[in-house]
Design an enzyme around this catalytic site. Structure first.
Site, PDB file in Angstrom:
ATOM      1  CE  LYS A  40       2.213  26.808 -12.903  1.00  0.00           C
ATOM      2  NZ  LYS A  40       2.893  25.941 -13.887  1.00  0.00           N
ATOM      3  NE  ARG A 137       9.367  23.268 -16.637  1.00  0.00           N
ATOM      4  CZ  ARG A 137       8.202  23.922 -16.665  1.00  0.00           C
ATOM      5  NH1 ARG A 137       8.191  25.237 -16.596  1.00  0.00           N
ATOM      6  NH2 ARG A 137       7.058  23.286 -16.771  1.00  0.00           N
ATOM      7  CG  HIS A 167       5.028  21.384 -19.629  1.00  0.00           C
ATOM      8  ND1 HIS A 167       3.678  21.615 -19.472  1.00  0.00           N
ATOM      9  CD2 HIS A 167       5.622  22.607 -19.567  1.00  0.00           C
ATOM     10  CE1 HIS A 167       3.474  22.921 -19.310  1.00  0.00           C
ATOM     11  NE2 HIS A 167       4.630  23.533 -19.369  1.00  0.00           N
ATOM     12  NE  ARG A 220       0.789  19.305 -16.988  1.00  0.00           N
ATOM     13  CZ  ARG A 220       1.255  18.623 -18.037  1.00  0.00           C
ATOM     14  NH1 ARG A 220       0.934  17.360 -18.215  1.00  0.00           N
ATOM     15  NH2 ARG A 220       2.053  19.205 -18.899  1.00  0.00           N
ATOM     16  CE1 TYR A 266      10.675  60.131  -3.897  1.00  0.00           C
ATOM     17  CE2 TYR A 266       9.238  58.358  -4.648  1.00  0.00           C
ATOM     18  CZ  TYR A 266       9.818  59.087  -3.621  1.00  0.00           C
ATOM     19  OH  TYR A 266       9.534  58.772  -2.323  1.00  0.00           O
ATOM     20  CB  CYS A 312       5.793  56.295  -5.282  1.00  0.00           C
ATOM     21  SG  CYS A 312       5.737  57.953  -5.989  1.00  0.00           S
ATOM     22  CG  MET A 313       7.423  50.947  -1.869  1.00  0.00           C
ATOM     23  SD  MET A 313       8.348  50.896  -0.336  1.00  0.00           S
ATOM     24  CE  MET A 313      10.028  51.054  -0.889  1.00  0.00           C
ATOM     25  CG  ASP A 314       4.088  52.631  -0.312  1.00  0.00           C
ATOM     26  OD1 ASP A 314       4.261  51.415  -0.212  1.00  0.00           O
ATOM     27  OD2 ASP A 314       4.904  53.483   0.112  1.00  0.00           O
TER      28      ASP A 314
HETATM   29  C1  LIG Z   1       2.071  25.654 -14.942  1.00  0.00           C
HETATM   30  C2  LIG Z   1       1.978  24.353 -15.621  1.00  0.00           C
HETATM   31  C3  LIG Z   1       0.824  24.006 -16.336  1.00  0.00           C
HETATM   32  C4  LIG Z   1      -0.300  24.964 -16.612  1.00  0.00           C
HETATM   33  O1  LIG Z   1      -0.027  25.674 -17.801  1.00  0.00           O
HETATM   34  P1  LIG Z   1      -1.057  26.738 -18.413  1.00  0.00           P
HETATM   35  O2  LIG Z   1      -0.385  27.194 -19.649  1.00  0.00           O
HETATM   36  O3  LIG Z   1      -1.176  27.815 -17.389  1.00  0.00           O
HETATM   37  O4  LIG Z   1      -2.334  26.033 -18.633  1.00  0.00           O
HETATM   38  C5  LIG Z   1       0.744  22.729 -16.852  1.00  0.00           C
HETATM   39  N1  LIG Z   1       1.757  21.852 -16.681  1.00  0.00           N
HETATM   40  C6  LIG Z   1       2.878  22.161 -16.021  1.00  0.00           C
HETATM   41  C7  LIG Z   1       3.956  21.140 -15.886  1.00  0.00           C
HETATM   42  C8  LIG Z   1       3.044  23.422 -15.488  1.00  0.00           C
HETATM   43  O5  LIG Z   1       4.175  23.737 -14.841  1.00  0.00           O
END
Ligand SMILES: *Cc1c(COP(=O)(O)O)cnc(C)c1O
Length: 384
Positions: A40, A137, A167, A220, A266, A312-314
């Site tokens: 992601k 969540r 999770h 995951r 700045y 700065c910005m850049d």
């Molecule tokens: C982002 C995410 C992960 C990955 O987590 P890490 O700590 O980066 O390994 C796993 N499960 C869900 C639901 C997530 O949103």
């Protein structure tokens, strides 16, 4: 490969490190456990397509993203592996996911009823059922609603239940009390399942690294795939070394001598305490290198050098140990000789977690992908 960009600031992604991290995790897990590579947010800023490809080659069996758009971008780049969308998808977009063979997370009975209305007659969609065991969540948390969802799955064959998951909120903390409570709740929900789906998964990186016996049959893997530790608190508990794949570099574009008392940037917040050499580095807050980096260090000519004056910005300015030629490499994250500025050092400087740093170095900074020590690709856009 020819350079395809013109600025003197770039990110290097060492894809061999990604491969090594995935393979270390595979060796660490038991044989029947699979890896869902989490790519992601443009693979945490590392480059989604490139990371997805090497993670799959290294042995990951599935990909995960946060939103449907990210999954579609991967499909558009020819990636055929299973993809799971971890976040919420609008029920009215269910046909897109069915057409592109993208698995969705489902988390409420209302969503299922709604999505059923939108799904075209000839289509089926694969889903992973998300259970909220304590993150508050996404996910179903009520047993009654869970059972109602089971009923819908039984009646409506259009939903193919490929997975069930949850999770953890505290898998990266030393104290495991809350983790254990969440695990307990998840096993209660599992006992209500009429049959076992292909994937049952609880683990992010921290869980996979520390509690593989509590991750069921898939992990995951996000942050650890990129070589970053889920939290400094558990660094001493890691079962294998991680290799940081992301480094950030630039070059001095102007070098000058300041006289004692001269001001920098700045607000003229920095005053030279003596005659000194200063260099200009072409990266700034519009690249995600935010103003809070003022006073932090970067590596120039193998030495730690302070960022002076406001970012700065850049561009920003750095105090040099001596006169150095224009074009000298500046490393903002990564190694030069025996010196290293780690992602964790940068995160500590910004009072945040390492996850946030590569994600916020944005698309204006091109990514160069290295594999087996050579440049294989340059990319400076996301989701295209
Ligand atoms: C982002 C995410 C992960 C990955 O987590 P890490 O700590 O980066 O390994 C796993 N499960 C869900 C639901 C997530 O949103």
């Amino acid at each position: 490969m020819e350079r395809e960009f013109y600025r003197d600031t770039w990110v290097e992604i060492d894809l061999d490190d990604i491969t090594a991290n995935v393979q270390s995790m595979i060796r660490h897990l038991s044989k029947e456990q699979q890896i869902i590579a989490v790519v992601k947010a443009n693979a945490y800023g590392h480059g989604d397509v490139q990371v997805a490809k090497v993670a799959l080659e290294a042995g990951a069996s599935c990909l995960a993203v946060a939103i449907l758009d990210e999954a579609i971008a991967l499909r558009n780049h020819g990636i055929k592996a299973p993809i799971l969308v971890l976040g919420a998808t609008r029920a009215e977009n269910i046909n897109v996911s069915a057409e592109k063979n993208i698995s969705l997370t489902v988390y409420s009975s209302d969503w299922l009823k709604n999505a059923k209305q939108y799904l075209s007659a000839d289509k089926k969609v694969s889903v992973h059922l998300k259970i909220d065991t304590g993150m508050s969540r996404l996910g179903v948390r009520d047993e009654q609603e869970f059972l109602e969802m089971m009923d819908i799955f039984e009646k409506e064959e259009v939903f193919q239940v490929e997975g069930v998951y949850t999770h953890f909120a505290t898998a990266d903390e030393v104290d495991t009390t809350y983790f254990d409570q969440q695990f307990e709740k998840f096993t209660q929900f599992l006992s209500l399942l009429p049959s076992q789906p292909t994937y049952i998964h609880t683990g992010n990186s921290a869980t996979g690294l520390r509690f593989k016996e509590k991750t069921f049959n898939a992990v995951r893997m996000g942050i650890a795939m990129y070589g970053l530790t889920p939290s400094p608190d558990i660094r001493h508990l890691l079962p294998f070394p991680l290799k940081e794949a992301f480094s950030l570099h630039s070059r001095l574009v102007h070098v000058k001598m300041l006289k004692k008392g001269d001001k920098v940037s700045y607000g003229a917040t920095y005053t030279s305490p003596q005659d000194e050499w200063v260099g200009t580095v072409p990266i700034g807050y519009a690249d995600g290198w935010i103003r809070k980096h003022q006073g932090g260090e970067v590596l120039v000519d193998g030495k730690r050098c302070e960022i002076i004056g406001r970012v700065c910005m850049d561009q920003f300015m750095v105090r040099l140990p001596s006169e150095l030629p224009v074009g000298t490499k500046v490393t903002l994250i990564g190694e030069q000789g025996s010196e290293k500025i780690s992602m964790d050092e940068v995160a500590a400087r910004l009072e945040t977690i390492n996850y946030e740093i590569p994600c916020t170095i944005n698309f204006r900074v091109p990514r160069i992908f290295l594999e087996k020590q050579s440049i294989i690709e340059v990319r400076n856009t996301i989701l295209l």
